[in-house]
Design a protein around this motif. Structure first.
Motif, PDB file in Angstrom:
ATOM      1  N   VAL A 103       0.808  -0.987  -0.488  1.00 51.47           N
ATOM      2  CA  VAL A 103       0.457  -0.342   0.344  1.00 51.47           C
ATOM      3  C   VAL A 103       1.353   0.999  -0.024  1.00 51.47           C
ATOM      4  O   VAL A 103       1.502   1.908   0.688  1.00 51.47           O
ATOM      5  CB  VAL A 103      -0.924   0.031   1.180  1.00 51.47           C
ATOM      6  N   VAL A 104       0.768   2.140  -0.244  1.00 45.17           N
ATOM      7  CA  VAL A 104       1.681   3.657  -0.719  1.00 45.17           C
ATOM      8  C   VAL A 104       0.367   4.045  -0.967  1.00 45.17           C
ATOM      9  O   VAL A 104       0.801   5.616  -1.025  1.00 45.17           O
ATOM     10  CB  VAL A 104       2.129   3.598  -2.295  1.00 45.17           C
ATOM     11  N   ASP A 105      -1.016   4.653  -0.954  1.00 42.45           N
ATOM     12  CA  ASP A 105      -1.981   5.528  -0.839  1.00 42.45           C
ATOM     13  C   ASP A 105      -3.184   4.589  -0.471  1.00 42.45           C
ATOM     14  O   ASP A 105      -3.815   3.986  -0.808  1.00 42.45           O
ATOM     15  CB  ASP A 105      -2.840   6.124  -1.906  1.00 42.45           C
ATOM     16  N   PRO A 106      -3.399   5.156   1.349  1.00 46.45           N
ATOM     17  CA  PRO A 106      -4.640   4.872   1.292  1.00 46.45           C
ATOM     18  C   PRO A 106      -5.798   4.569   1.045  1.00 46.45           C
ATOM     19  O   PRO A 106      -7.035   4.444   1.172  1.00 46.45           O
ATOM     20  CB  PRO A 106      -5.144   5.650   3.050  1.00 46.45           C
ATOM     21  N   CYS A 144       3.597  -4.821   8.369  1.00 49.37           N
ATOM     22  CA  CYS A 144       2.599  -4.393   9.533  1.00 49.37           C
ATOM     23  C   CYS A 144       1.873  -5.845   9.534  1.00 49.37           C
ATOM     24  O   CYS A 144       1.345  -6.425   8.608  1.00 49.37           O
ATOM     25  CB  CYS A 144       2.343  -3.578   9.799  1.00 49.37           C
ATOM     26  N   MET A 145       1.311  -6.452  10.425  1.00 52.02           N
ATOM     27  CA  MET A 145       0.753  -7.567  10.748  1.00 52.02           C
ATOM     28  C   MET A 145      -0.595  -7.998  12.107  1.00 52.02           C
ATOM     29  O   MET A 145       0.474  -7.171  13.421  1.00 52.02           O
ATOM     30  CB  MET A 145       1.352  -9.089  10.410  1.00 52.02           C
ATOM     31  N   GLU A 146      -1.420  -8.758  12.673  1.00 52.96           N
ATOM     32  CA  GLU A 146      -1.646  -8.962  13.618  1.00 52.96           C
ATOM     33  C   GLU A 146      -0.986  -9.452  14.026  1.00 52.96           C
ATOM     34  O   GLU A 146      -0.088 -10.838  13.925  1.00 52.96           O
ATOM     35  CB  GLU A 146      -3.348  -9.191  13.201  1.00 52.96           C
ATOM     36  N   TYR A 168      -4.039   0.709   7.577  1.00 52.93           N
ATOM     37  CA  TYR A 168      -3.950   1.389   8.766  1.00 52.93           C
ATOM     38  C   TYR A 168      -2.825   1.197   9.342  1.00 52.93           C
ATOM     39  O   TYR A 168      -2.099   2.062   9.527  1.00 52.93           O
ATOM     40  CB  TYR A 168      -3.578  -0.153   9.506  1.00 52.93           C
ATOM     41  N   ALA A 169      -1.452   0.331   8.211  1.00 52.28           N
ATOM     42  CA  ALA A 169      -0.014   0.974   8.675  1.00 52.28           C
ATOM     43  C   ALA A 169       0.888   2.338   8.218  1.00 52.28           C
ATOM     44  O   ALA A 169       1.191   2.861   8.455  1.00 52.28           O
ATOM     45  CB  ALA A 169       0.659  -0.364   8.369  1.00 52.28           C
ATOM     46  N   LEU A 170      -0.696   2.544   7.076  1.00 52.86           N
ATOM     47  CA  LEU A 170       0.402   3.812   6.335  1.00 52.86           C
ATOM     48  C   LEU A 170      -0.077   4.765   6.993  1.00 52.86           C
ATOM     49  O   LEU A 170       0.206   6.301   7.178  1.00 52.86           O
ATOM     50  CB  LEU A 170      -0.556   3.789   4.068  1.00 52.86           C
ATOM     51  N   ILE A 171      -1.597   4.945   7.661  1.00 52.79           N
ATOM     52  CA  ILE A 171      -2.184   6.005   8.049  1.00 52.79           C
ATOM     53  C   ILE A 171      -1.725   6.234   9.624  1.00 52.79           C
ATOM     54  O   ILE A 171      -1.420   7.641   9.655  1.00 52.79           O
ATOM     55  CB  ILE A 171      -3.783   5.646   7.844  1.00 52.79           C
TER      56      ILE A 171
END
Length: 350
Positions: A32-35, A72-74, A124-127
């Motif tokens: 992801v590079v854009d939410p 990022c992971m749960e 979530y990680a990006l934001i």
């Protein structure tokens, strides 16, 4: 693309995150590079060393130049341990986040699948990349203690179930011949008791093999009310007191620290948060009940609170907080806990 400005160099840096949804067999990966846009890449690999290596090769080609990815992971326990080990070996930055935190941050969502979960984790990680903390796998001895404590909890649960079952079935012997069942249950209980004893010995052996763990373990147990299991749990959760700065934060995590509940003119009673580590809280409350009996200072404190009309559960919760603060105090001072009245007696004798 989602960018971050470096004020010193005035250069726009692309923030890139990789969300990973973990299952026993598969890893779903979202770059992801854009939410507000679809993932740059969305694919699945096997949850094995070969599959994870293939994920690294693919991401190396697809990650934008000059933007190292943040994985990022749960938190999924043992299923994600191999991935964390390989990420750490390659020097990758990654975070492990509680699933409930990610779910609540995204608000109302529709549908659920492994691929959409991976995408949501990446978003979530990006934001929230500015407040993510890199995760580091605990040392081997901590992982061993964690596994032993988990297995012991399972054994204790089975032991309690069998004991309760034996009590109820023993009464049937008056009406019917139930000796086969009761004798088998008694054997099960004896085997479980031997297993629990063996696990306790294994815990002590692991702690004794690590000088740093042994030092903190002895300091913790100098606090009356903190026994083998409570001390081990605190070592595991705090990763030998490297993940919590003070007792207040740990009390919040364990669910013994009360918080204010009020709105406008309406003032409710202070209460503890329901999203706490219930196992740790139960162990601390058992320790608090023990401290009420064997610790003179706490016994006087409890008598005073009872005279004020406080409920026993409220008092036990307050005592649990006291025990936590004492533990963090001895760890900080690197000296065993000594009761105040004992200090006064020693001073008078001298």
């Amino acid at each position: 693309q989602y960018r971050q400005i470096n004020l010193k160099t005035k250069v726009m840096k692309t923030v890139c995150t990789v969300g990973i949804d973990i299952s026993s067999q598969w890893l779903d990966v979202a770059l992801v590079v854009d939410p507000s846009a679809k993932p740059l890449s969305l694919f699945r690999v096997k949850n094995s060393q070969e599959g994870i290596e293939s994920m690294f090769k693919r991401l190396k080609k697809e990650v934008p130049a000059g933007s190292p990815p943040w994985f990022c992971m749960e938190h999924t326990g043992n299923y994600g341990l191999l991935l964390c080990c390989l990420l750490q070996e390659k020097g990758m930055t990654y975070s492990v986040i509680p699933a409930r935190e990610i779910q609540q941050s995204l608000g109302v969502t529709r549908g659920k699948s492994d691929r959409t979960d991976a995408e949501r984790i990446g978003v979530y990680a990006l934001i929230h990349h500015h407040k993510l903390r890199p995760f580091v796998i605990p040392q081997k001895s901590i992982l061993q203690l964690k596994e032993l404590i988990s297995y012991r909890a399972s054994l204790v649960q089975q032991h309690t179930q069998n004991v309760n079952s034996l009590k109820s079935r023993s009464k049937l012997n008056i009406v019917i011949d139930n000796h086969l069942v009761t004798e088998d249950l008694e054997q099960h209980i004896q085997r479980l008791e031997k297993s629990i004893k063996a696990v306790n010995e294994a815990i002590e052996k692991v702690i004794a093999s690590d000088p740093e763990l042994k030092q903190n373990f002895d300091l913790i147990q100098s606090v009356k009310g903190i026994g083998l299991i409570a001390a081990t749990m605190m070592l595991v959760i705090t990763q030998n007191f490297t993940q919590f700065d003070d007792g207040r934060k740990f009390a919040c995590y364990a669910g013994t620290a009360p918080f204010e509940h009020s709105s406008g003119l309406t003032k409710g009673r202070t209460r503890v948060h329901p999203m706490a580590n219930k196992q740790m809280k139960a162990i601390l409350l058992n320790g608090a009940n023990s401290a009420m009996i064997y610790d003179p200072e706490i016994r006087v404190y409890c008598q005073r609170k009872k005279a004020e009309g406080k409920h026993h559960k409220v008092i036990a919760n307050a005592v649990a907080c006291k025990l936590i603060n004492r533990v963090f105090a001895v760890i900080k001072r690197k000296t065993p806990f000594v009761l105040t009245y004992e200090k006064k007696i020693n001073q008078n004798v001298a």
